[in-house]
Write a protein that holds these residues in place. Structure first.
Motif, short mmCIF file in Angstrom:
data_model
loop_
_atom_site.label_atom_id
_atom_site.label_comp_id
_atom_site.label_asym_id
_atom_site.label_seq_id
_atom_site.Cartn_x
_atom_site.Cartn_y
_atom_site.Cartn_z
N THR A 342 -12.03 -26.80 12.88
CA THR A 342 -10.83 -25.63 12.92
C THR A 342 -11.06 -24.91 14.36
OG1 THR A 342 -11.33 -25.15 10.71
CG2 THR A 342 -10.52 -23.49 12.20
N GLY A 343 -11.94 -24.75 15.12
CA GLY A 343 -11.85 -24.24 16.48
C GLY A 343 -11.03 -25.26 17.37
N ASN A 344 -11.27 -26.66 17.21
CA ASN A 344 -10.43 -27.39 18.01
C ASN A 344 -9.00 -27.52 17.76
OD1 ASN A 344 -12.83 -28.48 19.34
ND2 ASN A 344 -13.18 -30.11 18.27
N ASP A 345 -8.70 -27.41 16.30
CA ASP A 345 -7.16 -27.23 16.05
C ASP A 345 -6.67 -25.96 16.58
OD1 ASP A 345 -7.10 -29.61 14.70
OD2 ASP A 345 -7.21 -28.83 12.69
N HIS A 350 -3.05 -23.03 20.27
CA HIS A 350 -2.86 -22.09 21.30
C HIS A 350 -2.49 -22.70 22.73
CE1 HIS A 350 -4.91 -19.18 18.89
NE2 HIS A 350 -4.62 -18.33 19.94
N ALA A 351 -2.56 -24.13 22.98
CA ALA A 351 -2.47 -24.75 24.03
C ALA A 351 -3.14 -24.18 25.40
CB ALA A 351 -1.03 -24.73 24.26
N ALA A 352 -2.37 -24.04 26.60
CA ALA A 352 -3.17 -23.77 27.51
C ALA A 352 -3.67 -22.23 27.50
CB ALA A 352 -1.97 -23.81 28.93
N ASN A 353 -2.79 -21.28 26.58
CA ASN A 353 -3.36 -20.01 26.59
C ASN A 353 -4.83 -19.97 25.98
OD1 ASN A 353 -1.26 -18.72 27.40
ND2 ASN A 353 -0.14 -18.77 25.54
N GLY A 354 -5.24 -21.10 25.22
CA GLY A 354 -6.42 -21.03 24.69
C GLY A 354 -7.51 -20.95 25.56
N LEU A 355 -7.25 -21.32 26.56
CA LEU A 355 -8.33 -21.51 27.88
C LEU A 355 -8.46 -20.18 28.70
CD1 LEU A 355 -7.43 -24.82 29.17
CD2 LEU A 355 -9.19 -24.37 27.43
N ASP A 367 -18.56 -19.89 21.41
CA ASP A 367 -19.78 -19.36 20.56
C ASP A 367 -20.12 -20.39 19.48
OD1 ASP A 367 -19.85 -17.06 22.14
OD2 ASP A 367 -19.29 -15.71 20.71
N MET A 368 -18.85 -21.19 18.84
CA MET A 368 -19.15 -22.26 17.73
C MET A 368 -20.08 -23.28 18.52
SD MET A 368 -15.09 -22.57 16.27
CE MET A 368 -14.49 -21.49 15.10
N GLN A 369 -20.08 -23.42 19.46
CA GLN A 369 -20.84 -24.69 20.06
C GLN A 369 -22.35 -24.58 19.91
OE1 GLN A 369 -18.71 -27.12 20.53
NE2 GLN A 369 -17.09 -25.16 20.29
N THR A 370 -22.54 -23.18 20.04
CA THR A 370 -24.27 -22.86 19.79
C THR A 370 -24.70 -22.85 18.35
OG1 THR A 370 -23.87 -20.51 19.29
CG2 THR A 370 -23.78 -21.42 21.76
N THR A 371 -24.01 -23.32 17.31
CA THR A 371 -24.63 -23.30 16.01
C THR A 371 -25.00 -24.77 15.70
OG1 THR A 371 -22.72 -23.40 14.83
CG2 THR A 371 -23.21 -21.34 15.19
N TYR A 372 -24.76 -25.71 16.66
CA TYR A 372 -25.07 -26.97 15.99
C TYR A 372 -26.46 -27.60 16.23
CZ TYR A 372 -25.02 -32.03 16.15
OH TYR A 372 -25.25 -33.37 15.87
#
Length: 421
Positions: A342-345, A350-355, A367-372
């Protein structure tokens, strides 16, 4: 304080007391955590200490502590509500709470009566903040490859080693440290011991905090132990029982805690994306008017519903005293996978605004990456699930972390869901 409408999918798990806690946590997160988020994001090299004090002031580090010691004794569903609702606003704030709760489980189930009587009231009132130190720089979560060791010198254990990725490393004042105490060749299940080590003891050195990809403000760093003397009364559990302490605490507390963090971040990613596409002009309408966008939103919503049900179902089983190792493992592993997709979607929509730092989504995605990795990577989780399945097919009953922990004398399912807010 207005009572929120909790999702109908959670009705079978949520009592009126839980709803009150849900509302209290939402209000706290909005009023006390949200104003600090931008400051934490702008200073990745700094550890936030004030959030832990605020959480302690609410008594939330004592959510699972027995009432006899001044705790809430509210159970794992209540604990999940706290972490989940905090993570919606700040993954770092949720991480501070969840990391402090894992060693509390170890102390509650493996501590002697003297240890519990001495330490648990401080946990409940927030004056004792705990961490658990298992992972090592070169070995990661491979407990069997642990190098940290403690030797008996006739009057005390002498502990030496380095631990990495220790949650609340810079703010905890009491560490549960797992170290090797048996000679080479001893089975891992009998080779390790858990120790209670004060942060201010001679030989304990917390290494300088460095910023991570996500969870800015939360410290999960390295601690070195250089010939730290640990008296026999500060052994947690029995000598040689450290593997059980680490495993059971990780399975029955760490994994559901991380599921709750993932769930809160997941929920925010869906909400932010829904708002964004509903307000973003495109052609003669909005982005949300396009069928291809709605199809992706639909998938995101379905993932969130799945993760929410699985997370609360697993901790409800835990509160009711049901064997639920597989459910807890699945909640952590699948919860992260679903949130990550979902985070990747969300980032792509958001396109460039996501960055852009002006958009909170990039913080949520980091933050999502830290729960793996914590409490076992996805590969480890899937292997455990496969082992459970094969054992069921073979008609064998394995010694599981649930069965180990719930054989302890202090173990009891939570039957009174009264929650003090």
């Amino acid at each position: 304080m207005s009572m929120p409408t909790t999702p109908a999918t959670l009705d079978r798990f949520i009592t009126p007391a839980h709803q009150a806690l849900w509302a209290a946590t939402d209000d706290f997160a909005t009023q006390e955590i949200l104003p600090r988020v931008d400051r934490m994001e702008s200073a990745p090299q700094r550890v936030n200490r004030s959030i832990a004090r605020s959480l302690a002031g609410r008594g939330w580090f004592g959510v699972t502590v027995p009432e006899a010691f001044g705790g809430m004794q509210a159970g794992h569903v209540a604990k999940t509500i706290l972490i989940h609702r905090l993570a919606r606003v700040s993954g770092a704030a949720a991480a501070i709470l969840q990391a402090g709760l894992i060693p509390v489980t170890a102390l509650d189930y493996y501590g002697t009566e003297d240890q519990r009587t001495t330490l648990m009231p401080g946990v409940a009132d927030g004056s004792v903040l705990m961490s658990i130190a298992v992972t090592e720089p070169d070995q990661g979560g491979h407990i069997g490859g642990m190098h940290s060791a403690a030797e008996w010198d006739g009057s005390a254990w002498v502990l030496t080693g380095i631990k990495a990725h220790v949650g609340n490393s810079h703010i905890a004042n009491l560490h549960v440290v797992i170290a090797r105490t048996a000679p080479p060749g001893t089975r891992t299940s009998k080779a390790l011991t858990a120790f209670l080590v004060r942060a201010n003891q001679r030989g304990v050195d917390v290494m300088r905090h460095t910023g991570k990809l996500g969870l800015r403000g939360f410290s999960f760093g390295q601690i070195s132990f250089d010939r730290v003397r640990v008296l026999p009364e500060n052994v947690l559990g029995e000598v040689g029982q450290g593997f059980d302490v680490a495993q059971s605490s990780s399975i029955l507390c760490g994994r559901p805690n991380l599921s709750a963090v993932s769930l809160g971040l997941h929920e925010t990613a869906v909400s932010l994306t829904g708002q964004y596409v509903s307000n973003r002009p495109r052609y003669n309408g909005k982005l949300a008017d396009l069928s291809v966008i709605r199809e992706r939103l639909g998938r995101m919503s379905a993932r969130l519903i799945t993760a929410r049900i699985l997370t609360y179902h697993a901790v409800d089983m835990l509160d009711r005293g049901l064997s639920c190792d597989a459910e807890l493992i699945a909640a952590k592993s699948l919860g992260h996978d679903l949130a990550s997709r979902t985070g990747n979607d969300a980032m792509e929509l958001h396109a460039a605004n996501g960055l852009d730092a002006d958009y909170p989504l990039q913080r949520v995605w980091r933050d999502m990456q830290t729960t793996y990795a914590p409490a076992g990577t996805g590969e480890v989780q899937r292997r455990r699930l496969a082992e459970n399945l094969l054992e069921e097919e073979a008609g064998t009953k394995a010694r599981t972390p649930y069965s180990v922990l719930h054989s302890r004398p202090h173990a009891a399912p939570v039957t009174d869901q009264t929650v003090s807010i």
